[in-house]
Design a protein around this motif. Structure first.
Motif, PDB file in Angstrom:
ATOM      1  N   ASP A 118     -69.417 105.904  70.033  1.00  0.00           N
ATOM      2  CA  ASP A 118     -70.434 106.934  69.784  1.00  0.00           C
ATOM      3  C   ASP A 118     -69.907 108.312  70.162  1.00  0.00           C
ATOM      4  OD1 ASP A 118     -71.977 104.808  69.088  1.00  0.00           O
ATOM      5  OD2 ASP A 118     -73.335 104.926  70.813  1.00  0.00           O
ATOM      6  N   ASP A 119     -70.235 109.322  69.311  1.00  0.00           N
ATOM      7  CA  ASP A 119     -69.981 110.733  69.621  1.00  0.00           C
ATOM      8  C   ASP A 119     -68.509 111.040  69.881  1.00  0.00           C
ATOM      9  OD1 ASP A 119     -72.776 111.156  69.523  1.00  0.00           O
ATOM     10  OD2 ASP A 119     -72.971 110.542  71.623  1.00  0.00           O
ATOM     11  N   LEU A 120     -67.604 110.360  69.179  1.00  0.00           N
ATOM     12  CA  LEU A 120     -66.185 110.657  69.324  1.00  0.00           C
ATOM     13  C   LEU A 120     -65.813 111.844  68.439  1.00  0.00           C
ATOM     14  CD1 LEU A 120     -64.597 107.083  69.325  1.00  0.00           C
ATOM     15  CD2 LEU A 120     -65.033 108.563  71.287  1.00  0.00           C
ATOM     16  N   SER A 121     -64.857 112.612  68.886  1.00  0.00           N
ATOM     17  CA  SER A 121     -64.387 113.739  68.088  1.00  0.00           C
ATOM     18  C   SER A 121     -63.571 113.235  66.909  1.00  0.00           C
ATOM     19  CB  SER A 121     -63.545 114.682  68.955  1.00  0.00           C
ATOM     20  OG  SER A 121     -62.429 113.987  69.491  1.00  0.00           O
ATOM     21  N   ASP A 122     -63.386 114.099  65.917  1.00  0.00           N
ATOM     22  CA  ASP A 122     -62.625 113.723  64.728  1.00  0.00           C
ATOM     23  C   ASP A 122     -61.201 113.329  65.112  1.00  0.00           C
ATOM     24  OD1 ASP A 122     -64.817 114.308  63.226  1.00  0.00           O
ATOM     25  OD2 ASP A 122     -64.140 116.322  62.655  1.00  0.00           O
ATOM     26  N   GLY A 123     -60.721 112.290  64.471  1.00  0.00           N
ATOM     27  CA  GLY A 123     -59.358 111.831  64.717  1.00  0.00           C
ATOM     28  C   GLY A 123     -59.218 110.879  65.888  1.00  0.00           C
ATOM     29  N   THR A 124     -60.315 110.617  66.592  1.00  0.00           N
ATOM     30  CA  THR A 124     -60.293 109.685  67.726  1.00  0.00           C
ATOM     31  C   THR A 124     -60.830 108.341  67.263  1.00  0.00           C
ATOM     32  OG1 THR A 124     -60.671 111.488  69.282  1.00  0.00           O
ATOM     33  CG2 THR A 124     -61.051 109.256  70.081  1.00  0.00           C
ATOM     34  N   LYS A 125     -60.007 107.325  67.342  1.00  0.00           N
ATOM     35  CA  LYS A 125     -60.451 105.979  66.967  1.00  0.00           C
ATOM     36  C   LYS A 125     -61.383 105.421  68.034  1.00  0.00           C
ATOM     37  CE  LYS A 125     -56.584 104.401  64.099  1.00  0.00           C
ATOM     38  NZ  LYS A 125     -55.601 103.308  63.887  1.00  0.00           N
ATOM     39  N   ARG A 126     -62.263 104.566  67.626  1.00  0.00           N
ATOM     40  CA  ARG A 126     -63.134 103.916  68.594  1.00  0.00           C
ATOM     41  C   ARG A 126     -62.315 103.006  69.504  1.00  0.00           C
ATOM     42  NH1 ARG A 126     -66.193  98.771  65.774  1.00  0.00           N
ATOM     43  NH2 ARG A 126     -64.301  97.589  65.373  1.00  0.00           N
ATOM     44  N   LEU A 127     -62.847 102.754  70.677  1.00  0.00           N
ATOM     45  CA  LEU A 127     -62.210 101.819  71.602  1.00  0.00           C
ATOM     46  C   LEU A 127     -62.552 100.395  71.177  1.00  0.00           C
ATOM     47  CD1 LEU A 127     -60.605 101.663  74.346  1.00  0.00           C
ATOM     48  CD2 LEU A 127     -62.830 101.334  75.432  1.00  0.00           C
ATOM     49  N   PRO A 157     -54.393 107.448  72.268  1.00  0.00           N
ATOM     50  CA  PRO A 157     -53.744 107.796  73.534  1.00  0.00           C
ATOM     51  C   PRO A 157     -54.299 109.075  74.153  1.00  0.00           C
ATOM     52  CG  PRO A 157     -52.110 107.109  71.928  1.00  0.00           C
ATOM     53  CD  PRO A 157     -53.415 107.215  71.192  1.00  0.00           C
ATOM     54  N   GLY A 158     -54.563 109.007  75.462  1.00  0.00           N
ATOM     55  CA  GLY A 158     -55.048 110.153  76.201  1.00  0.00           C
ATOM     56  C   GLY A 158     -56.545 110.370  76.143  1.00  0.00           C
ATOM     57  N   SER A 159     -57.247 109.667  75.257  1.00  0.00           N
ATOM     58  CA  SER A 159     -58.684 109.888  75.090  1.00  0.00           C
ATOM     59  C   SER A 159     -59.473 109.178  76.193  1.00  0.00           C
ATOM     60  CB  SER A 159     -59.146 109.369  73.725  1.00  0.00           C
ATOM     61  OG  SER A 159     -58.526 110.098  72.680  1.00  0.00           O
ATOM     62  N   THR A 160     -60.663 109.708  76.475  1.00  0.00           N
ATOM     63  CA  THR A 160     -61.579 109.096  77.420  1.00  0.00           C
ATOM     64  C   THR A 160     -62.723 108.445  76.660  1.00  0.00           C
ATOM     65  OG1 THR A 160     -61.063 110.687  79.166  1.00  0.00           O
ATOM     66  CG2 THR A 160     -63.128 109.464  79.376  1.00  0.00           C
ATOM     67  N   TYR A 161     -62.984 107.178  76.964  1.00  0.00           N
ATOM     68  CA  TYR A 161     -64.063 106.431  76.324  1.00  0.00           C
ATOM     69  C   TYR A 161     -65.061 106.009  77.399  1.00  0.00           C
ATOM     70  CZ  TYR A 161     -60.820 106.001  72.367  1.00  0.00           C
ATOM     71  OH  TYR A 161     -59.959 106.257  71.325  1.00  0.00           O
ATOM     72  N   TYR A 162     -66.186 105.463  76.931  1.00  0.00           N
ATOM     73  CA  TYR A 162     -67.207 104.972  77.852  1.00  0.00           C
ATOM     74  C   TYR A 162     -67.675 103.598  77.390  1.00  0.00           C
ATOM     75  CZ  TYR A 162     -67.343 109.766  79.505  1.00  0.00           C
ATOM     76  OH  TYR A 162     -66.991 110.978  80.020  1.00  0.00           O
ATOM     77  N   TYR A 163     -67.748 102.660  78.336  1.00  0.00           N
ATOM     78  CA  TYR A 163     -68.315 101.351  78.039  1.00  0.00           C
ATOM     79  C   TYR A 163     -69.487 101.101  78.972  1.00  0.00           C
ATOM     80  CZ  TYR A 163     -65.392  99.685  81.970  1.00  0.00           C
ATOM     81  OH  TYR A 163     -64.804  99.505  83.189  1.00  0.00           O
ATOM     82  N   GLU A 164     -70.204 100.009  78.752  1.00  0.00           N
ATOM     83  CA  GLU A 164     -71.423  99.743  79.507  1.00  0.00           C
ATOM     84  C   GLU A 164     -71.392  98.347  80.129  1.00  0.00           C
ATOM     85  OE1 GLU A 164     -74.764 100.292  76.931  1.00  0.00           O
ATOM     86  OE2 GLU A 164     -74.019 102.226  76.152  1.00  0.00           O
ATOM     87  N   ILE A 165     -72.221  98.158  81.151  1.00  0.00           N
ATOM     88  CA  ILE A 165     -72.446  96.823  81.699  1.00  0.00           C
ATOM     89  C   ILE A 165     -73.244  96.029  80.670  1.00  0.00           C
ATOM     90  CG2 ILE A 165     -73.553  95.497  83.542  1.00  0.00           C
ATOM     91  CD1 ILE A 165     -73.205  97.951  85.354  1.00  0.00           C
ATOM     92  N   GLY A 166     -72.796  94.821  80.373  1.00  0.00           N
ATOM     93  CA  GLY A 166     -73.484  94.000  79.381  1.00  0.00           C
ATOM     94  C   GLY A 166     -74.891  93.619  79.818  1.00  0.00           C
ATOM     95  N   GLU A 167     -75.795  93.656  78.884  1.00  0.00           N
ATOM     96  CA  GLU A 167     -77.186  93.302  79.191  1.00  0.00           C
ATOM     97  C   GLU A 167     -77.341  91.807  79.441  1.00  0.00           C
ATOM     98  OE1 GLU A 167     -79.775  95.228  79.572  1.00  0.00           O
ATOM     99  OE2 GLU A 167     -78.881  97.145  79.010  1.00  0.00           O
ATOM    100  N   ASN A 168     -76.489  90.986  78.854  1.00  0.00           N
ATOM    101  CA  ASN A 168     -76.586  89.530  79.017  1.00  0.00           C
ATOM    102  C   ASN A 168     -75.769  89.110  80.230  1.00  0.00           C
ATOM    103  OD1 ASN A 168     -78.057  89.338  76.605  1.00  0.00           O
ATOM    104  ND2 ASN A 168     -76.176  89.304  75.399  1.00  0.00           N
ATOM    105  N   ASP A 169     -76.431  88.865  81.331  1.00  0.00           N
ATOM    106  CA  ASP A 169     -75.734  88.473  82.558  1.00  0.00           C
ATOM    107  C   ASP A 169     -75.720  86.949  82.663  1.00  0.00           C
ATOM    108  OD1 ASP A 169     -74.545  88.244  84.982  1.00  0.00           O
ATOM    109  OD2 ASP A 169     -76.241  88.980  86.148  1.00  0.00           O
ATOM    110  N   TYR A 170     -74.591  86.364  82.291  1.00  0.00           N
ATOM    111  CA  TYR A 170     -74.464  84.906  82.339  1.00  0.00           C
ATOM    112  C   TYR A 170     -73.666  84.448  83.562  1.00  0.00           C
ATOM    113  CZ  TYR A 170     -76.232  84.701  77.583  1.00  0.00           C
ATOM    114  OH  TYR A 170     -77.018  84.798  76.480  1.00  0.00           O
ATOM    115  N   SER A 171     -73.477  85.346  84.525  1.00  0.00           N
ATOM    116  CA  SER A 171     -72.624  85.010  85.661  1.00  0.00           C
ATOM    117  C   SER A 171     -73.149  83.829  86.462  1.00  0.00           C
ATOM    118  CB  SER A 171     -72.475  86.227  86.578  1.00  0.00           C
ATOM    119  OG  SER A 171     -73.735  86.608  87.108  1.00  0.00           O
TER     120      SER A 171
END
Length: 635
Positions: free
Chosen positions: A425-434, A483-497
């Protein structure tokens, strides 16, 4: 008259027999009668004859007094305490050495014990600082409290098979003790049994040991490793405190709690594996463990730090993050966080109140961020703040290596579910998704490793379902981005631990990721720091494998054993692929592919092959400075 003379003679004869408690001397040693019988009796070695100056005592199996023969069967309390004896030989027939019998015999270097011995009393040899060995007979059943405490010259101890009871602090401060052998039938290691044995480096706990009591190995500064048996059910307070060379510990499945200070002051402890049977962790358990970078807390943990010693992770200055399982209900007294801790991941639906007692900044004065699930953030913490803490649901990951150089690939392993579906989400042009990939299959003949994309990553492949007693297998992935880009991920909503919904398999995660399921994951995740070997045998399949780690955008064969940091993963490939070139093919959901190659990393430059200055094999036609037969060559 004759009757009177006969009576006097009989009385004289009767008075010539010793009574219980009487003493007599023989050969410079005083004996005390402890039992009488018709024509004989038993005596205990009572003391040294004050008029004698013995340095070597050879005790006979029987002594006589007034023509009566007595068997020597024990050594009395404090019999030789503080004496100048140098050697002692006790005869067959002696069954007991009583309390403090040889205490503080500082010149005593050698003791020979009989096979008949069954009991060694409290403080029996305590303070015998010159005693170099103590061969214990196999039928010894009782060793008393501090029986060998302060025997500073003993280097080896073999506990006999007949042992039934060992008193507390039995070998306390045996500072030269290096090796200990324990019998197979031993039920536990008693309180303070090897406390302050600073040179102890070799001990094997047999299967069957059920408890390790408080302070049992406290202060064993040379103890670098110890394998805890699967039968172990309990660990006492400060049991391993001060074991500063201890590098890793795996706690068995039957242990339900860690008491106060259990592994405190283990300054080189890097890896701790805790089973999901542990529901309580006391205070100060890991305090001042300054090499500890991460601890995966058990999925069923209920309480943390509910003792009197302060923070569980006090002065764990290498620790940068902490995950609080959803099961945690109470966090007790906690001191301020370590210097580097900057992230706390909360799996539950509310941030535990106990965290506010620690302050919202680490000891460096830096803000600490608490990360929660997106749904929890939106419902309860939309302001992005809680008791002075920053709160967020977006966890950053930057595509750079440890040196800060931009990289396209990284490895990742978390002790909680990871959701990458919003990482583009909201990545700048030329930045591939993670995107993340698991290893589906490896073809030794084609030299190919096939990668499947996955956008929802479960924390582990084997959930903690009822009846599953094995260790969790954490999911490792390769992540790819610009390379060099900063991404953001989230804690999964499905907690099967905790396995509440059943066993969480890779197929389920791939279904959530909206990608086709092709196979199981060959990557191995490291939830805590772990010692990795270059080659090993897969514990599940029995197949010999070679291990590869990702380094500077390429997988490289491990050149030697070493520590791999937490939250990373590595690739074990079947031995038949070892030493051969192979490619890793990544296929996106849009059908495009990307490939990186395996490069041999060579430490040895012998032979006719050519290498570049990074140690990678190159072709003979390469131009520039190359290495051939260990020398630089300009081509």
């Amino acid at each position: 008259m004759k009757k009177y003379m006969f009576f006097c003679a009989l009385l004289t004869a009767l008075n010539s027999f010793a009574k219980t408690g009487d003493t007599f001397s023989d050969g410079g040693v005083t004996y005390q009668v402890i039992a009488t019988s018709e024509g004989g009796g038993e005596v205990a070695v009572h003391s040294l004859d004050p008029s004698a100056s013995l340095t070597d005592a050879l005790i006979p199996s029987a002594v006589s007094d007034g023509g009566v023969l007595y068997d020597v069967t024990s050594v009395s309390p404090e019999a030789f305490r503080g004496s100048a004896l140098r050697t002692v030989v006790l005869p067959e027939g002696v069954t007991a050495i009583e309390r403090a019998a040889f205490q503080n015999c500082s010149l005593l270097t050698e003791v020979t014990l009989p096979s008949s011995l069954t009991s060694i009393g409290d403080f029996a040899f305590a303070g015998c600082a010159s005693l170099t060995s103590i061969p214990l007979p196999q039928d010894v059943a009782y060793i008393g409290r501090q029986a060998f405490a302060g025997c500073a010259s003993i280097t080896q101890v073999a506990i006999p098979d007949g042992i039934e009871t060992i008193g507390e602090d039995a070998f306390l401060n045996c500072s030269a003790l290096i090796s200990v052998s324990l019998p197979d039938n031993m039920a536990g290691v008693g309180e303070g049994m090897f406390e302050m044995c600073g040179q102890l480096e070799d001990i094997s706990l047999p299967e069957g040991v059920q408890y390790i009591d408080s302070h049992a190995f406290s202060g064993c500064g040379a103890l670098a490793s110890i394998t805890l048996p699967e039968t172990l059910a309990g660990v006492g307070e400060a049991a391993f405190a001060g074991c500063k060379e201890l590098a890793s510990v795996t706690v068995p499945q039957n242990v339900t709690g860690l008491p106060d200070g259990a592994f405190a002051y283990c300054s080189r402890l890097k890896s701790v594996t805790l089973p999901n049977s542990v529901t309580a962790i006391g205070s100060g358990v890991f305090r001042y463990d300054q090499a500890l970078t991460h601890v995966t807390l058990p999925s069923w943990l209920e309480t943390i730090g509910t003792g009197d010693l302060g923070g569980v992770f006090e002065r764990c200055d290498a620790m940068t993050e902490l995950t609080i399982p959803a099961s945690v209900r109470k966090i007790g007294k906690m001191d301020s966080f370590a210097f580097g801790l900057n992230s706390i991941y909360v799996m539950g639906d509310v941030i535990p109140d106990g965290l506010q007692e620690m302050g919202s900044r680490n000891r460096m004065g830096e803000d600490i961020t608490i990360y929660v699930k997106r749904s929890v953030y939106n419902e309860k913490y939309p302001s992005g703040e809680w008791n002075g803490f920053r709160v967020d649901y977006r966890i950053p990951i930057k595509m750079v290596n440890a040196k800060g150089n931009a990289v396209k690939y990284k490895t990742l392993c978390r002790d909680f579910d990871v959701d990458l579906r919003h990482s583009g989400d909201d990545l700048s042009d030329g930045t591939k998704r993670l995107s993340a990939y698991v290893v589906d299959d490896a073809d030794g003949e084609l030299g190919m490793v096939f990668m499947d994309e996955i956008l929802y990553i479960p924390s582990r492949l084997m959930a903690n379902v009822d009846g599953y007693a094995g260790e969790d297998r954490y999911v490792g992935v390769v992540v790819r981005g610009t390379p060099g880009s900063t991404y953001y991920y989230e804690i999964g909503e499905n907690d099967y631990s905790q396995g509440a919904e059943g066993q969480w398999l890779l197929a389920d995660a791939q279904a959530v990721s909206m990608t086709a399921h092709a196979g199981s994951n060959m990557m191995r995740g490291i939830s805590d720091s772990a010692y990795i070997l270059p080659a090993e045998v897969d514990s599940e399949t029995g197949v010999a494998v070679t291990n590869y780690g990702l380094n500077n955008n390429a997988f490289r064969k491990l050149s030697g054993p070493g520590w791999m940091g937490y939250n990373r993963s590595y690739l074990p490939l079947p031995e038949k692929m070892a030493g051969t070139n192979f490619s890793m093919t990544f296929t996106d959901v849009d059908g495009t592919t990307d490939t990186i190659g395996y490069e041999v990393f060579i430490n040895d430059c012998d032979g006719d092959d050519f290498y570049d200055l990074s140690g990678r094999r190159t072709v003979p036609t390469a131009k520039g400075v190359i290495v051939q037969k260990g020398r630089k060559v300009l081509k």
